[in-house]
Scaffold this motif. Structure first.
Motif, PDB file in Angstrom:
ATOM      1  N   ARG A   2     -11.552 -18.833  56.323  1.00 31.01           N
ATOM      2  CA  ARG A   2     -10.416 -17.994  56.721  1.00 31.01           C
ATOM      3  C   ARG A   2      -9.359 -18.821  57.435  1.00 31.01           C
ATOM      4  N   SER A  17       0.716 -18.952  51.400  1.00 36.38           N
ATOM      5  CA  SER A  17      -0.504 -18.174  51.222  1.00 36.38           C
ATOM      6  C   SER A  17      -0.991 -18.216  49.779  1.00 36.38           C
ATOM      7  N   VAL A  18      -0.087 -18.122  48.826  1.00 38.13           N
ATOM      8  CA  VAL A  18      -0.465 -18.160  47.403  1.00 38.13           C
ATOM      9  C   VAL A  18      -1.172 -19.474  47.084  1.00 38.13           C
ATOM     10  N   GLU A  21      -4.626 -19.511  48.785  1.00 35.27           N
ATOM     11  CA  GLU A  21      -5.555 -18.595  48.114  1.00 35.27           C
ATOM     12  C   GLU A  21      -6.005 -19.147  46.764  1.00 35.27           C
ATOM     13  N   TYR A  25      -9.074 -20.199  49.748  1.00 31.21           N
ATOM     14  CA  TYR A  25      -9.052 -19.769  51.143  1.00 31.21           C
ATOM     15  C   TYR A  25      -8.659 -18.309  51.256  1.00 31.21           C
ATOM     16  N   GLU A  26      -9.226 -17.639  52.237  1.00 33.06           N
ATOM     17  CA  GLU A  26      -8.803 -16.291  52.582  1.00 33.06           C
ATOM     18  C   GLU A  26      -7.719 -16.439  53.647  1.00 33.06           C
ATOM     19  N   VAL A  27      -6.547 -15.897  53.393  1.00 33.91           N
ATOM     20  CA  VAL A  27      -5.404 -16.101  54.287  1.00 33.91           C
ATOM     21  C   VAL A  27      -5.015 -14.786  54.956  1.00 33.91           C
TER      22      VAL A  27
END
Length: 125
Positions: A2, A17-18, A21, A25-27
Motif C-alpha cells: 500500500r 497512481s495509474v 497500480e 501497488y494499491e494506491v
C-alpha cells in the motif's frame, strides 16, 4: 503493498497512481497533509508515503517532519518541481515533478520497498 500518495493536484496524483497500480501497488490518494495523517493513523498497512512538496497549509516537508516526530520509519518520497535545498529533514528520496515523473516514481518505489523487505522484521519498525 500500500502506497499513500499525497498531492493537492488531483490530476498529477491520478496519473502517478495509474503507473503505480499497473506495477501492482494499491494506491490511496490524499489531497492534503491532514487527510494523509488521518489515513496513516487509521491504516497500519501503508508501506510508503509519496508527498508533493508544495501544498497549501502543510507542505510535504512539514508532513515528513510530523511523521518522523511520531516514529514513522517507513520510506517517504518527496515530489517537487524545484530542487530541494536548505531542508532540515531528509526524505528517503526526492523525485522531480516533470513529464517523466510517473515512470521514475515506479522505479524509486520498487527500490525503496525492495530494500524494506530485505530488512529483518523488527528492523523495519
Amino acid at each position: 503493498m500500500r502506497v499513500l500518495l499525497v498531492d493537492d493536484d488531483l490530476f498529477a496524483a491520478e496519473l502517478a497512481s495509474v503507473f503505480l497500480e499497473m506495477s501492482g501497488y494499491e494506491v490511496i490518494i490524499a489531497e492534503s497533509a491532514m487527510t494523509a495523517l488521518a489515513n496513516i493513523d487509521s491504516d497500519n498497512d501503508i508501506d510508503l508515503v509519496i508527498s508533493d512538496f508544495h501544498m497549501p497549509d502543510i507542505t510535504g516537508l512539514d508532513l515528513l517532519e510530523m511523521l518522523r516526530a511520531n516514529g514513522w520509519s517507513k520510506p517517504f518520497i518527496l515530489l517537487s518541481a524545484s530542487e530541494l535545498t536548505d531542508i532540515t529533514v531528509i526524505p528517503d528520496c526526492w523525485v522531480q515533478k516533470d513529464e517523466n515523473m510517473a515512470e521514475r516514481l515506479v522505479v524509486v518505489v520498487n527500490e525503496l520497498l525492495a530494500n524494506q523487505t530485505l530488512l529483518p522484521a523488527n528492523a523495519a519498525e
